[in-house]
Design an enzyme around this catalytic site. Structure first.
Site, PDB file in Angstrom:
ATOM      1  N   TRP A 101      82.717  11.317  31.481  1.00  0.00           N
ATOM      2  CA  TRP A 101      81.655  11.392  30.470  1.00  0.00           C
ATOM      3  C   TRP A 101      80.879  10.087  30.409  1.00  0.00           C
ATOM      4  O   TRP A 101      79.659  10.083  30.270  1.00  0.00           O
ATOM      5  CB  TRP A 101      82.228  11.756  29.097  1.00  0.00           C
ATOM      6  CG  TRP A 101      82.849  13.113  29.067  1.00  0.00           C
ATOM      7  CD1 TRP A 101      84.144  13.420  28.811  1.00  0.00           C
ATOM      8  CD2 TRP A 101      82.187  14.381  29.322  1.00  0.00           C
ATOM      9  NE1 TRP A 101      84.342  14.785  28.888  1.00  0.00           N
ATOM     10  CE2 TRP A 101      83.158  15.390  29.196  1.00  0.00           C
ATOM     11  CE3 TRP A 101      80.885  14.726  29.642  1.00  0.00           C
ATOM     12  CZ2 TRP A 101      82.859  16.750  29.383  1.00  0.00           C
ATOM     13  CZ3 TRP A 101      80.576  16.070  29.828  1.00  0.00           C
ATOM     14  CH2 TRP A 101      81.561  17.053  29.697  1.00  0.00           C
ATOM     15  N   ASP A 168      80.367   7.015  22.107  1.00  0.00           N
ATOM     16  CA  ASP A 168      80.615   8.456  22.218  1.00  0.00           C
ATOM     17  C   ASP A 168      82.019   8.698  21.679  1.00  0.00           C
ATOM     18  O   ASP A 168      83.003   8.345  22.316  1.00  0.00           O
ATOM     19  CB  ASP A 168      80.497   8.872  23.697  1.00  0.00           C
ATOM     20  CG  ASP A 168      80.852  10.343  23.917  1.00  0.00           C
ATOM     21  OD1 ASP A 168      81.210  11.040  22.944  1.00  0.00           O
ATOM     22  OD2 ASP A 168      80.759  10.792  25.080  1.00  0.00           O
ATOM     23  N   LYS A 192      85.142  19.247  19.591  1.00  0.00           N
ATOM     24  CA  LYS A 192      86.432  18.650  19.913  1.00  0.00           C
ATOM     25  C   LYS A 192      87.288  18.452  18.665  1.00  0.00           C
ATOM     26  O   LYS A 192      88.485  18.603  18.723  1.00  0.00           O
ATOM     27  CB  LYS A 192      86.250  17.313  20.640  1.00  0.00           C
ATOM     28  CG  LYS A 192      85.401  17.402  21.899  1.00  0.00           C
ATOM     29  CD  LYS A 192      86.196  17.808  23.121  1.00  0.00           C
ATOM     30  CE  LYS A 192      85.333  18.205  24.312  1.00  0.00           C
ATOM     31  NZ  LYS A 192      84.295  17.264  24.688  1.00  0.00           N
TER      32      LYS A 192
END
Ligand SMILES: *Cc1c(COP(=O)(O)O)cnc(C)c1O
Length: 355
Positions: A101, A168, A192
Protein backbone atom coordinates in the site's frame (compact mmCIF):
# COMPACT_ATOMS: atom_id res chain seq x y z
CA UNK A 1 -22.69 -23.06 11.48
CA UNK A 2 -20.99 -20.34 13.50
CA UNK A 3 -18.32 -18.67 11.36
CA UNK A 4 -15.23 -16.95 12.67
CA UNK A 5 -14.45 -14.14 10.26
CA UNK A 6 -10.72 -13.37 10.03
CA UNK A 7 -11.05 -11.57 6.72
CA UNK A 8 -8.56 -8.74 6.05
CA UNK A 9 -11.07 -6.35 4.52
CA UNK A 10 -13.93 -5.93 4.08
CA UNK A 11 -13.96 -7.44 7.50
CA UNK A 12 -15.86 -8.35 10.62
CA UNK A 13 -18.20 -5.78 12.17
CA UNK A 14 -20.03 -6.06 15.51
CA UNK A 15 -23.19 -8.21 15.23
CA UNK A 16 -25.33 -5.53 16.88
CA UNK A 17 -24.13 -3.00 14.31
CA UNK A 18 -25.11 -5.31 11.45
CA UNK A 19 -28.57 -5.83 12.96
CA UNK A 20 -29.21 -2.10 13.43
CA UNK A 21 -27.91 -1.39 9.93
CA UNK A 22 -30.24 -4.02 8.46
CA UNK A 23 -33.22 -2.48 10.28
CA UNK A 24 -32.34 1.02 9.08
CA UNK A 25 -32.34 -0.15 5.47
CA UNK A 26 -36.00 -1.09 5.84
CA UNK A 27 -37.25 1.47 8.34
CA UNK A 28 -34.87 4.11 9.64
CA UNK A 29 -35.49 5.19 13.24
CA UNK A 30 -39.21 4.45 12.89
CA UNK A 31 -39.82 7.09 10.19
CA UNK A 32 -41.24 4.45 7.79
CA UNK A 33 -38.60 5.26 5.21
CA UNK A 34 -35.31 3.59 4.45
CA UNK A 35 -32.05 5.25 5.41
CA UNK A 36 -30.91 4.75 1.82
CA UNK A 37 -33.95 6.41 0.21
CA UNK A 38 -34.11 9.64 2.19
CA UNK A 39 -32.39 12.85 1.17
CA UNK A 40 -28.87 13.33 2.40
CA UNK A 41 -30.04 16.89 3.12
CA UNK A 42 -32.81 15.67 5.40
CA UNK A 43 -32.46 16.51 9.08
CA UNK A 44 -32.33 12.76 9.81
CA UNK A 45 -29.28 12.16 7.67
CA UNK A 46 -27.52 15.41 8.58
CA UNK A 47 -27.75 14.22 12.15
CA UNK A 48 -26.08 10.91 11.19
CA UNK A 49 -23.23 12.71 9.43
CA UNK A 50 -22.71 15.16 12.28
CA UNK A 51 -22.81 12.40 14.85
CA UNK A 52 -20.28 10.31 12.91
CA UNK A 53 -17.92 13.26 12.56
CA UNK A 54 -18.13 14.22 16.20
CA UNK A 55 -17.67 10.61 17.39
CA UNK A 56 -14.41 10.49 15.41
CA UNK A 57 -13.14 13.64 17.14
CA UNK A 58 -14.23 12.42 20.53
CA UNK A 59 -12.80 8.90 20.26
CA UNK A 60 -9.46 10.12 18.88
CA UNK A 61 -9.35 12.98 21.37
CA UNK A 62 -8.58 15.48 18.63
CA UNK A 63 -7.85 19.07 19.58
CA UNK A 64 -9.53 22.04 17.89
CA UNK A 65 -8.39 22.77 14.38
CA UNK A 66 -9.05 19.40 12.74
CA UNK A 67 -11.78 18.62 10.22
CA UNK A 68 -13.30 15.18 9.77
CA UNK A 69 -14.54 14.09 6.33
CA UNK A 70 -16.26 11.00 5.00
CA UNK A 71 -15.24 10.81 1.35
CA UNK A 72 -15.36 8.20 -1.41
CA UNK A 73 -12.72 6.56 -3.57
CA UNK A 74 -11.15 4.46 -0.82
CA UNK A 75 -7.72 4.88 0.68
CA UNK A 76 -6.48 4.44 -2.89
CA UNK A 77 -7.83 7.84 -3.92
CA UNK A 78 -6.19 9.39 -0.85
CA UNK A 79 -2.82 8.21 -2.20
CA UNK A 80 -3.13 10.95 -4.79
CA UNK A 81 -5.37 13.43 -2.93
CA UNK A 82 -2.83 13.81 -0.14
CA UNK A 83 -0.09 14.60 -2.65
CA UNK A 84 -2.36 16.90 -4.66
CA UNK A 85 -3.34 18.91 -1.57
CA UNK A 86 -0.02 18.96 0.28
CA UNK A 87 2.89 18.80 -2.15
CA UNK A 88 3.99 22.25 -3.26
CA UNK A 89 4.75 22.95 -6.89
CA UNK A 90 8.46 22.07 -7.12
CA UNK A 91 8.10 20.60 -3.66
CA UNK A 92 9.31 17.37 -2.18
CA UNK A 93 7.76 14.68 -0.03
CA UNK A 94 9.29 11.80 1.93
CA UNK A 95 7.77 8.32 1.99
CA UNK A 96 8.47 5.23 4.01
CA UNK A 97 8.05 2.12 1.88
CA UNK A 98 6.71 -0.49 4.29
CA UNK A 99 4.42 -2.52 2.05
CA UNK A 100 2.34 -2.79 -1.09
CA UNK A 101 0.00 0.00 0.00
CA UNK A 102 2.91 2.35 0.70
CA UNK A 103 4.34 1.50 -2.70
CA UNK A 104 1.05 2.45 -4.34
CA UNK A 105 0.97 5.74 -2.42
CA UNK A 106 4.52 6.45 -3.62
CA UNK A 107 3.60 5.74 -7.22
CA UNK A 108 0.71 8.21 -7.13
CA UNK A 109 2.71 10.92 -5.36
CA UNK A 110 5.39 10.79 -8.04
CA UNK A 111 2.90 12.36 -10.44
CA UNK A 112 2.98 15.53 -8.35
CA UNK A 113 6.62 16.10 -7.58
CA UNK A 114 9.81 14.85 -6.10
CA UNK A 115 9.36 11.80 -3.89
CA UNK A 116 12.16 10.76 -1.56
CA UNK A 117 11.77 7.19 -0.31
CA UNK A 118 14.07 7.48 2.69
CA UNK A 119 13.40 4.05 4.20
CA UNK A 120 12.19 0.73 2.82
CA UNK A 121 11.87 -2.87 3.94
CA UNK A 122 11.02 -4.11 0.46
CA UNK A 123 14.17 -6.24 0.18
CA UNK A 124 12.98 -8.30 3.15
CA UNK A 125 9.45 -8.77 1.71
CA UNK A 126 8.36 -6.01 4.10
CA UNK A 127 8.67 -8.29 7.12
CA UNK A 128 9.69 -5.40 9.40
CA UNK A 129 9.46 -1.65 9.87
CA UNK A 130 12.75 0.03 8.89
CA UNK A 131 14.81 1.48 11.76
CA UNK A 132 17.77 3.81 12.01
CA UNK A 133 16.74 5.87 9.01
CA UNK A 134 17.35 9.58 8.72
CA UNK A 135 14.36 11.73 7.87
CA UNK A 136 15.46 14.39 5.39
CA UNK A 137 14.70 18.00 6.29
CA UNK A 138 12.83 20.46 4.13
CA UNK A 139 10.13 18.02 3.04
CA UNK A 140 6.56 19.21 2.50
CA UNK A 141 5.41 16.10 4.32
CA UNK A 142 6.33 12.59 5.37
CA UNK A 143 3.94 9.77 4.52
CA UNK A 144 3.75 6.50 6.43
CA UNK A 145 1.43 3.48 6.61
CA UNK A 146 0.87 2.81 10.31
CA UNK A 147 -0.22 -0.81 9.88
CA UNK A 148 0.82 -2.96 6.97
CA UNK A 149 -2.24 -5.10 6.45
CA UNK A 150 -0.64 -7.63 4.10
CA UNK A 151 2.56 -8.28 6.07
CA UNK A 152 1.34 -7.87 9.64
CA UNK A 153 3.74 -5.14 10.70
CA UNK A 154 2.86 -2.00 12.63
CA UNK A 155 4.69 1.18 13.57
CA UNK A 156 5.20 1.44 17.35
CA UNK A 157 7.07 4.73 17.03
CA UNK A 158 6.59 7.35 14.38
CA UNK A 159 9.20 9.37 12.48
CA UNK A 160 9.93 12.89 13.58
CA UNK A 161 9.85 15.47 10.81
CA UNK A 162 10.03 19.21 10.42
CA UNK A 163 7.38 18.83 7.69
CA UNK A 164 3.86 17.53 7.98
CA UNK A 165 3.12 13.97 9.05
CA UNK A 166 0.59 12.09 6.89
CA UNK A 167 -0.58 8.62 7.79
CA UNK A 168 -2.55 5.88 6.06
CA UNK A 169 -4.25 4.31 9.10
CA UNK A 170 -6.68 2.18 7.12
CA UNK A 171 -6.12 -1.02 9.05
CA UNK A 172 -5.47 0.15 12.59
CA UNK A 173 -7.37 3.36 13.24
CA UNK A 174 -9.43 3.22 16.47
CA UNK A 175 -7.48 0.15 17.62
CA UNK A 176 -4.87 1.65 19.93
CA UNK A 177 -4.14 4.78 21.90
CA UNK A 178 -1.94 7.29 20.11
CA UNK A 179 -1.39 10.99 20.28
CA UNK A 180 -3.41 11.60 17.13
CA UNK A 181 -2.54 15.30 17.24
CA UNK A 182 1.00 14.30 16.14
CA UNK A 183 -0.47 13.76 12.70
CA UNK A 184 -1.44 16.49 10.28
CA UNK A 185 -3.50 14.26 8.05
CA UNK A 186 -4.85 10.76 8.66
CA UNK A 187 -6.86 8.73 6.20
CA UNK A 188 -8.48 5.31 6.44
CA UNK A 189 -10.74 3.25 4.22
CA UNK A 190 -13.74 2.32 6.38
CA UNK A 191 -13.78 -1.38 5.57
CA UNK A 192 -10.93 -2.47 7.83
CA UNK A 193 -12.01 -1.36 11.25
CA UNK A 194 -15.02 0.91 11.01
CA UNK A 195 -17.69 0.04 8.48
CA UNK A 196 -18.52 -1.27 5.03
CA UNK A 197 -16.49 -0.40 1.95
CA UNK A 198 -17.57 2.82 0.28
CA UNK A 199 -16.34 5.61 2.49
CA UNK A 200 -12.92 6.88 3.49
CA UNK A 201 -12.34 8.74 6.69
CA UNK A 202 -10.07 11.77 6.36
CA UNK A 203 -8.91 13.76 9.36
CA UNK A 204 -7.03 16.89 8.45
CA UNK A 205 -5.56 19.86 10.27
CA UNK A 206 -7.21 22.86 8.65
CA UNK A 207 -4.19 25.13 8.72
CA UNK A 208 -2.09 22.88 6.45
CA UNK A 209 -4.39 23.28 3.44
CA UNK A 210 -4.35 25.79 0.60
CA UNK A 211 -0.58 26.24 0.57
CA UNK A 212 0.61 24.42 -2.52
CA UNK A 213 -0.06 26.96 -5.26
CA UNK A 214 -1.89 24.27 -7.22
CA UNK A 215 -5.35 24.49 -8.73
CA UNK A 216 -7.15 21.44 -7.42
CA UNK A 217 -10.30 19.98 -9.03
CA UNK A 218 -13.22 20.46 -6.63
CA UNK A 219 -13.84 16.78 -5.87
CA UNK A 220 -10.17 16.32 -4.97
CA UNK A 221 -9.86 19.46 -2.86
CA UNK A 222 -10.13 18.86 0.90
CA UNK A 223 -11.04 22.52 1.45
CA UNK A 224 -14.09 22.16 -0.77
CA UNK A 225 -15.29 19.13 1.19
CA UNK A 226 -14.64 20.88 4.50
CA UNK A 227 -16.56 23.99 3.43
CA UNK A 228 -19.57 21.78 2.60
CA UNK A 229 -19.48 19.80 5.86
CA UNK A 230 -18.52 16.61 3.99
CA UNK A 231 -21.58 16.93 1.74
CA UNK A 232 -20.17 18.59 -1.36
CA UNK A 233 -21.87 15.87 -3.34
CA UNK A 234 -24.14 13.03 -2.21
CA UNK A 235 -22.18 11.29 0.53
CA UNK A 236 -22.11 7.49 0.82
CA UNK A 237 -25.05 7.44 3.20
CA UNK A 238 -25.07 3.77 4.12
CA UNK A 239 -21.33 3.39 4.85
CA UNK A 240 -21.40 6.62 6.86
CA UNK A 241 -24.35 5.36 8.89
CA UNK A 242 -22.77 1.98 9.60
CA UNK A 243 -19.49 3.67 10.53
CA UNK A 244 -21.42 5.87 12.95
CA UNK A 245 -22.97 2.77 14.53
CA UNK A 246 -19.55 1.13 14.92
CA UNK A 247 -18.10 4.27 16.46
CA UNK A 248 -21.03 4.44 18.88
CA UNK A 249 -20.46 0.75 19.72
CA UNK A 250 -16.81 1.53 20.42
CA UNK A 251 -17.69 4.50 22.61
CA UNK A 252 -20.17 2.40 24.63
CA UNK A 253 -17.46 -0.22 25.12
CA UNK A 254 -15.18 2.35 26.75
CA UNK A 255 -13.51 3.88 23.69
CA UNK A 256 -9.97 3.31 22.48
CA UNK A 257 -8.39 2.59 25.91
CA UNK A 258 -10.83 -0.30 26.40
CA UNK A 259 -10.50 -1.73 22.89
CA UNK A 260 -6.71 -1.43 23.00
CA UNK A 261 -6.61 -3.62 26.09
CA UNK A 262 -8.80 -6.24 24.38
CA UNK A 263 -6.78 -6.05 21.18
CA UNK A 264 -3.56 -6.62 23.10
CA UNK A 265 -5.02 -9.66 24.84
CA UNK A 266 -6.36 -11.08 21.58
CA UNK A 267 -3.09 -10.62 19.71
CA UNK A 268 -1.04 -12.03 22.61
CA UNK A 269 -3.15 -15.19 22.61
CA UNK A 270 -2.46 -15.88 18.94
CA UNK A 271 1.20 -14.83 18.89
CA UNK A 272 1.87 -16.98 21.94
CA UNK A 273 0.59 -20.04 20.06
CA UNK A 274 2.63 -19.17 16.95
CA UNK A 275 5.75 -18.92 19.11
CA UNK A 276 5.00 -22.05 21.14
CA UNK A 277 3.84 -24.37 18.37
CA UNK A 278 6.79 -25.82 16.41
CA UNK A 279 4.58 -26.31 13.35
CA UNK A 280 4.23 -22.55 12.77
CA UNK A 281 6.50 -19.58 12.14
CA UNK A 282 5.58 -15.95 12.55
CA UNK A 283 6.22 -13.85 9.44
CA UNK A 284 6.69 -10.34 10.85
CA UNK A 285 9.67 -9.30 13.00
CA UNK A 286 8.63 -9.70 16.64
CA UNK A 287 9.17 -6.09 17.66
CA UNK A 288 6.99 -4.87 14.77
CA UNK A 289 4.13 -7.31 15.08
CA UNK A 290 0.71 -5.92 14.29
CA UNK A 291 -2.17 -6.08 16.75
CA UNK A 292 -4.56 -6.26 13.80
CA UNK A 293 -3.12 -8.63 11.18
CA UNK A 294 -1.26 -11.71 12.37
CA UNK A 295 0.82 -13.35 9.63
CA UNK A 296 2.30 -16.83 9.93
CA UNK A 297 3.42 -19.78 7.84
CA UNK A 298 3.59 -23.52 8.27
CA UNK A 299 7.06 -24.77 9.11
CA UNK A 300 6.39 -27.73 6.82
CA UNK A 301 4.32 -26.99 3.71
CA UNK A 302 3.25 -30.67 3.58
CA UNK A 303 0.92 -29.97 6.49
CA UNK A 304 -1.13 -27.50 4.52
CA UNK A 305 -3.91 -29.83 3.39
CA UNK A 306 -4.53 -31.14 6.92
CA UNK A 307 -4.41 -27.69 8.48
CA UNK A 308 -6.74 -26.21 5.87
CA UNK A 309 -9.22 -29.00 6.46
CA UNK A 310 -9.12 -28.48 10.23
CA UNK A 311 -9.74 -24.73 10.23
CA UNK A 312 -12.43 -25.00 7.61
CA UNK A 313 -14.20 -27.61 9.71
CA UNK A 314 -14.01 -25.32 12.75
CA UNK A 315 -15.81 -22.49 10.89
CA UNK A 316 -12.69 -20.35 10.57
CA UNK A 317 -12.96 -18.07 7.55
CA UNK A 318 -10.58 -15.80 5.63
CA UNK A 319 -7.15 -16.74 6.97
CA UNK A 320 -5.43 -17.49 3.69
CA UNK A 321 -2.40 -15.19 3.43
CA UNK A 322 -2.04 -12.53 0.76
CA UNK A 323 -0.51 -13.98 -2.41
CA UNK A 324 2.66 -11.89 -2.00
CA UNK A 325 3.43 -13.42 1.41
CA UNK A 326 1.78 -16.84 1.29
CA UNK A 327 0.95 -18.76 4.43
CA UNK A 328 -1.79 -17.41 6.64
CA UNK A 329 -3.08 -14.10 7.90
CA UNK A 330 -5.55 -13.81 10.73
CA UNK A 331 -7.05 -10.33 10.78
CA UNK A 332 -8.26 -9.64 14.28
CA UNK A 333 -9.84 -6.22 14.06
CA UNK A 334 -11.76 -4.48 16.85
CA UNK A 335 -14.97 -6.46 16.37
CA UNK A 336 -13.24 -9.87 16.49
CA UNK A 337 -14.18 -11.67 19.72
CA UNK A 338 -11.50 -13.38 21.76
CA UNK A 339 -13.49 -16.64 21.55
CA UNK A 340 -12.92 -16.77 17.79
CA UNK A 341 -9.18 -16.45 18.28
CA UNK A 342 -9.34 -19.28 20.78
CA UNK A 343 -11.01 -21.42 18.12
CA UNK A 344 -8.09 -20.78 15.76
CA UNK A 345 -5.56 -21.51 18.52
CA UNK A 346 -7.38 -24.78 19.28
CA UNK A 347 -7.14 -25.75 15.61
CA UNK A 348 -3.40 -25.05 15.60
CA UNK A 349 -3.03 -27.31 18.61
CA UNK A 350 -5.20 -29.96 17.01
CA UNK A 351 -2.82 -30.02 14.02
CA UNK A 352 0.00 -30.91 16.41
CA UNK A 353 -1.98 -33.90 17.67
CA UNK A 354 -3.02 -35.11 14.21
CA UNK A 355 0.28 -35.17 12.39
C1 LIG B 1 -6.91 -1.88 2.29
C2 LIG B 1 -5.89 -0.84 2.39
C3 LIG B 1 -5.79 0.19 1.44
C4 LIG B 1 -6.68 0.26 0.22
O1 LIG B 1 -7.93 0.68 0.56
P1 LIG B 1 -9.08 0.91 -0.53
O2 LIG B 1 -10.16 1.48 0.32
O3 LIG B 1 -9.40 -0.44 -1.11
O4 LIG B 1 -8.60 1.84 -1.56
C5 LIG B 1 -4.83 1.16 1.64
N1 LIG B 1 -4.01 1.13 2.69
C6 LIG B 1 -4.06 0.15 3.61
C7 LIG B 1 -3.11 0.18 4.76
C8 LIG B 1 -5.00 -0.86 3.49
O5 LIG B 1 -5.05 -1.83 4.41
Amino acid sequence: MKKHNFSAGPCILPQEVLKKAAEAVVNFNGIDLSLIEISHRSKEFIEVMENARSLVKELLNLPEGYSVLFLQGGASLEFLMTAYNLMKIDGKAGYMDTGAWSAKAIKEAKQFGDVNVFASSKDAVYNHIPKGYVVPTGLDYVHITSNNTIYGTQFKEFPETDGLLVCDMSSDIFSRQLDFSKFDLIYAGAQKNMGPAGTTLVIVKDEILGKTGRTIPAMLDYQVHISKDSMFNTPPVFPVYVSMLTLQWLKDLGGIPAIEKLNEEKAALLYAEIDRNPLFNGFAAKEDRSLMNVTFTLANADHQAVFDKLWNAAGVNGIKGHRSVGGYRASIYNAMPKESIQVLVDVMQQLEKEI
